[in-house]
Scaffold this motif. Structure first.
Motif, PDB file in Angstrom:
ATOM      1  N   PRO A 169       7.357  13.578  -2.115  1.00  0.00           N
ATOM      2  CA  PRO A 169       8.153  14.406  -1.097  1.00  0.00           C
ATOM      3  C   PRO A 169       8.574  13.474   0.217  1.00  0.00           C
ATOM      4  CG  PRO A 169       5.904  14.936  -0.913  1.00  0.00           C
ATOM      5  CD  PRO A 169       5.966  14.154  -2.423  1.00  0.00           C
ATOM      6  N   ASN A 170       7.993  12.482   0.400  1.00  0.00           N
ATOM      7  CA  ASN A 170       8.215  11.787   1.504  1.00  0.00           C
ATOM      8  C   ASN A 170       7.823  10.293   1.293  1.00  0.00           C
ATOM      9  OD1 ASN A 170       5.483  11.266   2.753  1.00  0.00           O
ATOM     10  ND2 ASN A 170       5.987  13.743   2.977  1.00  0.00           N
ATOM     11  N   GLN A 171       8.202   9.403   2.250  1.00  0.00           N
ATOM     12  CA  GLN A 171       7.515   7.867   1.806  1.00  0.00           C
ATOM     13  C   GLN A 171       6.559   7.499   2.910  1.00  0.00           C
ATOM     14  OE1 GLN A 171      10.566   4.857   1.996  1.00  0.00           O
ATOM     15  NE2 GLN A 171      11.830   6.038   3.444  1.00  0.00           N
ATOM     16  N   GLU A 172       6.007   8.268   3.541  1.00  0.00           N
ATOM     17  CA  GLU A 172       4.807   8.129   4.597  1.00  0.00           C
ATOM     18  C   GLU A 172       3.729   7.280   4.023  1.00  0.00           C
ATOM     19  OE1 GLU A 172       3.700  11.619   6.452  1.00  0.00           O
ATOM     20  OE2 GLU A 172       5.643  12.122   7.186  1.00  0.00           O
ATOM     21  N   HIS A 195       2.418  -6.436  -4.903  1.00  0.00           N
ATOM     22  CA  HIS A 195       3.539  -7.128  -4.396  1.00  0.00           C
ATOM     23  C   HIS A 195       4.448  -5.849  -3.769  1.00  0.00           C
ATOM     24  CE1 HIS A 195       7.304  -9.839  -4.911  1.00  0.00           C
ATOM     25  NE2 HIS A 195       7.180  -9.648  -3.457  1.00  0.00           N
ATOM     26  N   SER A 196       4.788  -5.936  -2.527  1.00  0.00           N
ATOM     27  CA  SER A 196       5.721  -5.069  -1.935  1.00  0.00           C
ATOM     28  C   SER A 196       6.555  -5.485  -0.956  1.00  0.00           C
ATOM     29  CB  SER A 196       4.898  -3.803  -1.134  1.00  0.00           C
ATOM     30  OG  SER A 196       4.500  -4.276  -0.034  1.00  0.00           O
ATOM     31  N   ASP A 197       7.679  -4.901  -0.449  1.00  0.00           N
ATOM     32  CA  ASP A 197       8.624  -5.537   0.572  1.00  0.00           C
ATOM     33  C   ASP A 197       8.170  -5.331   1.904  1.00  0.00           C
ATOM     34  OD1 ASP A 197       8.604  -2.807   1.055  1.00  0.00           O
ATOM     35  OD2 ASP A 197      10.935  -2.534   0.766  1.00  0.00           O
ATOM     36  N   GLN A 198       6.661  -4.857   2.031  1.00  0.00           N
ATOM     37  CA  GLN A 198       5.996  -4.906   3.380  1.00  0.00           C
ATOM     38  C   GLN A 198       6.579  -3.856   4.252  1.00  0.00           C
ATOM     39  OE1 GLN A 198       4.784  -8.445   5.069  1.00  0.00           O
ATOM     40  NE2 GLN A 198       4.509  -9.571   3.209  1.00  0.00           N
ATOM     41  N   GLY A 199       7.196  -2.744   3.679  1.00  0.00           N
ATOM     42  CA  GLY A 199       7.930  -1.727   4.651  1.00  0.00           C
ATOM     43  C   GLY A 199       6.737  -1.075   5.183  1.00  0.00           C
ATOM     44  N   ARG A 200       7.018  -0.144   6.344  1.00  0.00           N
ATOM     45  CA  ARG A 200       5.996   0.844   6.962  1.00  0.00           C
ATOM     46  C   ARG A 200       5.315   1.732   6.218  1.00  0.00           C
ATOM     47  NH1 ARG A 200       8.956   3.240  11.938  1.00  0.00           N
ATOM     48  NH2 ARG A 200       6.762   3.849  12.389  1.00  0.00           N
ATOM     49  N   ASN A 201       5.740   2.076   4.859  1.00  0.00           N
ATOM     50  CA  ASN A 201       5.271   3.071   3.888  1.00  0.00           C
ATOM     51  C   ASN A 201       4.108   2.309   3.210  1.00  0.00           C
ATOM     52  OD1 ASN A 201       6.941   1.219   2.557  1.00  0.00           O
ATOM     53  ND2 ASN A 201       8.399   2.902   1.870  1.00  0.00           N
ATOM     54  N   PHE A 202       4.239   1.063   3.364  1.00  0.00           N
ATOM     55  CA  PHE A 202       3.023   0.166   2.284  1.00  0.00           C
ATOM     56  C   PHE A 202       2.106  -0.397   3.610  1.00  0.00           C
ATOM     57  CE2 PHE A 202       6.724  -0.514  -0.444  1.00  0.00           C
ATOM     58  CZ  PHE A 202       6.421   0.458  -1.166  1.00  0.00           C
TER      59      PHE A 202
END
Length: 202
Positions: A169-172, A195-202
């Motif tokens: 439902p969201n990317q929190e 491996h992620s893009d190091q966004g705030r959601n991760f």
């Protein structure tokens, strides 16, 4: 113009420089005031008019230095520098000269820094077994589904290229972590690397 002669014929200026031709085309807007060549300038509405001093080519750097680089100039951006100069001065290709001067200004370049940032070197990551490394990412937002989901979370194994896709439902961060634990780690196990893009959601 000093002799109050009529506008020269095109045949008299056709072989001259583009600058001369440009001033010839503006002949009716030019006048001499106190021995100085000036140009009448009107705004688009025609309700405001003032005189601009026509600057000889040899004096253009002096004007640019004064109105951009000196203390009184303040190293303003192209648009504001151009507005200040046009209040008093005019010459052919004024905008091009202002843009070129501002682009080559070392003080402005020092403050702004390089336009192209250095990026890390791309490397090839090799994996030797399933679930050694997985990649995760979130896509969206998409039109909301009947169950209230607007995003997709994707987890893919580097070795087998096996993808797992989950609607969320969201990317929190809490939503992503909960989905990873219950839908990825519990069924498949914990990978050695994520491996992620190091966004705030991760």
């Amino acid at each position: 113009m000093k002799a109050s002669a009529p506008k020269p014929k095109w045949s008299d200026v056709s072989a001259m420089s583009s600058t001369t031709k440009s001033y010839w085309a503006q002949w009716d807007s030019l006048l001499i005031q106190d021995g100085v060549l000036c140009r009448k300038w009107e705004n688009g509405r025609g309700d405001r008019c003032h005189l601009q001093m026509v600057v000889p080519k040899a004096k253009v750097p002096d004007v640019l230095q004064l109105y951009h680089s000196d203390c009184s100039g303040g190293h303003l951006e192209v648009k504001r520098t151009l507005l200040k100069i046009r209040e008093r001065f005019y010459w052919v290709h004024c905008r091009d000269d202002v843009e070129d001067w501002c682009r080559k200004c070392t003080s402005c370049a020092t403050v702004k820094g390089p336009q192209i940032r250095n990026r890390g070197e791309l490397k090839l990551y090799n994996v030797g077994a399933p679930w050694e490394r997985i990649a995760i990412d979130v896509a969206g937002p998409f039109p909301e589904s009947e169950s209230g989901n607007k995003y997709f979370m994707v987890a893919m194994d580097y070795f087998t290229k096996w993808p797992e896709v989950f609607a969320i439902p969201n990317q929190e961060a809490s939503t992503v972590a909960d989905k990873l634990v219950h839908e990825v780690f519990c069924p498949f196990g914990v990978p050695l690397e994520i491996h992620s893009d190091q966004g705030r959601n991760f």
